[in-house]
Scaffold this motif. Structure first.
Motif, PDB file in Angstrom:
ATOM      1  N   GLY A 206       0.767  -1.256  -0.061  1.00 15.76           N
ATOM      2  CA  GLY A 206      -0.179  -0.113  -0.091  1.00 15.76           C
ATOM      3  C   GLY A 206       0.992   1.433  -0.121  1.00 15.76           C
ATOM      4  O   GLY A 206       0.443   2.462   0.609  1.00 15.76           O
ATOM      5  N   ILE A 207       2.003   1.198  -0.609  1.00 14.29           N
ATOM      6  CA  ILE A 207       2.890   2.486  -0.641  1.00 14.29           C
ATOM      7  C   ILE A 207       2.572   3.265  -2.040  1.00 14.29           C
ATOM      8  O   ILE A 207       2.631   2.727  -2.921  1.00 14.29           O
ATOM      9  CB  ILE A 207       4.386   2.043  -0.465  1.00 14.29           C
ATOM     10  N   ASP A 208       2.444   4.587  -1.630  1.00 15.43           N
ATOM     11  CA  ASP A 208       2.003   5.259  -2.864  1.00 15.43           C
ATOM     12  C   ASP A 208       2.928   6.327  -2.817  1.00 15.43           C
ATOM     13  O   ASP A 208       3.159   7.264  -1.835  1.00 15.43           O
ATOM     14  CB  ASP A 208       0.556   5.901  -2.665  1.00 15.43           C
ATOM     15  N   PHE A 209       3.770   6.379  -3.944  1.00 14.93           N
ATOM     16  CA  PHE A 209       4.705   7.710  -4.159  1.00 14.93           C
ATOM     17  C   PHE A 209       4.238   8.976  -4.372  1.00 14.93           C
ATOM     18  O   PHE A 209       4.816   9.983  -4.341  1.00 14.93           O
ATOM     19  CB  PHE A 209       5.934   7.324  -4.926  1.00 14.93           C
ATOM     20  N   PHE A 210       3.098   8.850  -5.193  1.00 15.11           N
ATOM     21  CA  PHE A 210       2.325   9.981  -5.577  1.00 15.11           C
ATOM     22  C   PHE A 210       0.982  10.039  -5.300  1.00 15.11           C
ATOM     23  O   PHE A 210       0.294   9.011  -5.050  1.00 15.11           O
ATOM     24  CB  PHE A 210       2.509  10.279  -7.399  1.00 15.11           C
ATOM     25  N   LYS A 211       0.409  11.389  -4.967  1.00 18.21           N
ATOM     26  CA  LYS A 211      -1.040  11.436  -4.759  1.00 18.21           C
ATOM     27  C   LYS A 211      -1.931  11.292  -5.977  1.00 18.21           C
ATOM     28  O   LYS A 211      -1.561  11.801  -6.976  1.00 18.21           O
ATOM     29  CB  LYS A 211      -1.328  12.781  -4.127  1.00 18.21           C
ATOM     30  N   GLY A 212      -2.833  10.464  -6.061  1.00 19.47           N
ATOM     31  CA  GLY A 212      -3.694  10.344  -7.203  1.00 19.47           C
ATOM     32  C   GLY A 212      -2.979   9.142  -8.117  1.00 19.47           C
ATOM     33  O   GLY A 212      -1.795   8.657  -8.097  1.00 19.47           O
ATOM     34  N   HIS A 213      -3.200   9.361  -9.449  1.00 23.64           N
ATOM     35  CA  HIS A 213      -2.855   8.402 -10.211  1.00 23.64           C
ATOM     36  C   HIS A 213      -1.647   8.824 -10.906  1.00 23.64           C
ATOM     37  O   HIS A 213      -1.494  10.121 -11.037  1.00 23.64           O
ATOM     38  CB  HIS A 213      -3.629   8.095 -11.379  1.00 23.64           C
ATOM     39  N   ILE A 214      -0.596   8.104 -11.469  1.00 30.85           N
ATOM     40  CA  ILE A 214       0.686   8.763 -11.966  1.00 30.85           C
ATOM     41  C   ILE A 214       0.325   9.563 -13.064  1.00 30.85           C
ATOM     42  O   ILE A 214       1.114  10.489 -13.464  1.00 30.85           O
ATOM     43  CB  ILE A 214       1.570   7.579 -12.393  1.00 30.85           C
ATOM     44  N   THR A 215      -0.615   9.136 -13.971  1.00 27.85           N
ATOM     45  CA  THR A 215      -0.882  10.024 -15.140  1.00 27.85           C
ATOM     46  C   THR A 215      -1.423  11.538 -14.893  1.00 27.85           C
ATOM     47  O   THR A 215      -1.068  12.277 -15.445  1.00 27.85           O
ATOM     48  CB  THR A 215      -1.869   9.375 -16.104  1.00 27.85           C
ATOM     49  N   GLU A 216      -2.083  11.541 -13.688  1.00 27.98           N
ATOM     50  CA  GLU A 216      -2.477  12.865 -13.275  1.00 27.98           C
ATOM     51  C   GLU A 216      -1.241  13.692 -12.750  1.00 27.98           C
ATOM     52  O   GLU A 216      -1.190  14.873 -12.996  1.00 27.98           O
ATOM     53  CB  GLU A 216      -3.563  12.725 -12.100  1.00 27.98           C
ATOM     54  N   VAL A 217      -0.376  13.067 -12.146  1.00 30.56           N
ATOM     55  CA  VAL A 217       0.776  13.751 -11.832  1.00 30.56           C
ATOM     56  C   VAL A 217       1.766  14.210 -12.901  1.00 30.56           C
ATOM     57  O   VAL A 217       2.170  15.215 -12.947  1.00 30.56           O
ATOM     58  CB  VAL A 217       1.704  12.899 -10.782  1.00 30.56           C
ATOM     59  N   LEU A 218       1.918  13.300 -13.972  1.00 28.95           N
ATOM     60  CA  LEU A 218       2.685  13.639 -15.091  1.00 28.95           C
ATOM     61  C   LEU A 218       2.162  14.560 -16.088  1.00 28.95           C
ATOM     62  O   LEU A 218       3.029  15.443 -16.535  1.00 28.95           O
ATOM     63  CB  LEU A 218       3.210  12.225 -15.857  1.00 28.95           C
ATOM     64  N   PHE A 219       0.999  14.498 -16.094  1.00 26.79           N
ATOM     65  CA  PHE A 219       0.214  15.372 -17.224  1.00 26.79           C
ATOM     66  C   PHE A 219      -0.766  16.202 -16.636  1.00 26.79           C
ATOM     67  O   PHE A 219      -1.368  16.885 -16.978  1.00 26.79           O
ATOM     68  CB  PHE A 219      -0.386  14.614 -18.305  1.00 26.79           C
TER      69      PHE A 219
END
Length: 138
Positions: free
Chosen positions: A123-136
């Motif tokens: 259950g480790i998340d490095f980014f909040k939300g989905h990775i595509t939301e963080v990148l784009f």
């Protein structure tokens, strides 16, 4: 007289000495036995380290195939009649390099996949939300 069967790679000079009939061994003195043992030890092939040593078995319904792939320096006696030259030698080198690259990529991909699955299971998340939301993010 005969010992329990051992795998081929674990056989040593003592194993082969025990294969000699007892009545023959009794006729030899200790120095002759040691000399014979030394000759046997010298005759046993020594394996050399390989860059890639991949061995596995494929069991089919009616037959069994043994697949062995080894890449490393050829240290066998070079008294063969056929020697690889020219384009075939170059192609062998290219194939060996491609196999080494493919094996390292496969190992890297499996390692990354295992680490990702382990991260997800814990259950480790490095980014909040989905990775595509963080990148784009706009």
């Amino acid at each position: 007289m005969s010992q329990s069967p051992r795998s081929y790679n674990s056989r040593d000079a003592d194993y082969y000495m025990h294969q000699i009939p007892l009545q023959v061994l009794e006729k030899l003195d200790e120095t002759e036995k040691e000399q014979l043992k030394s000759v046997i030890h010298t005759a046993i092939p020594k394996s050399s380290p390989k860059l890639i040593d991949l061995r596995f078995v494929i069991d089919l319904i009616f037959t069994r195939y043994f697949v062995v792939l080894m890449i490393g320096k050829d240290r066998r006696k070079q008294d063969r009649r056929h020697e690889v030259k020219g384009f075939a030698k170059f192609a062998n080198v290219v194939a060996a390099i491609l196999l080494i690259i493919a094996m390292s990529l496969l190992i890297s991909a499996v390692t990354i996949l295992i680490l990702y699955l382990l991260k997800s299971a814990l259950g480790i998340d490095f980014f909040k939300g989905h990775i595509t939301e963080v990148l784009f993010k706009k």
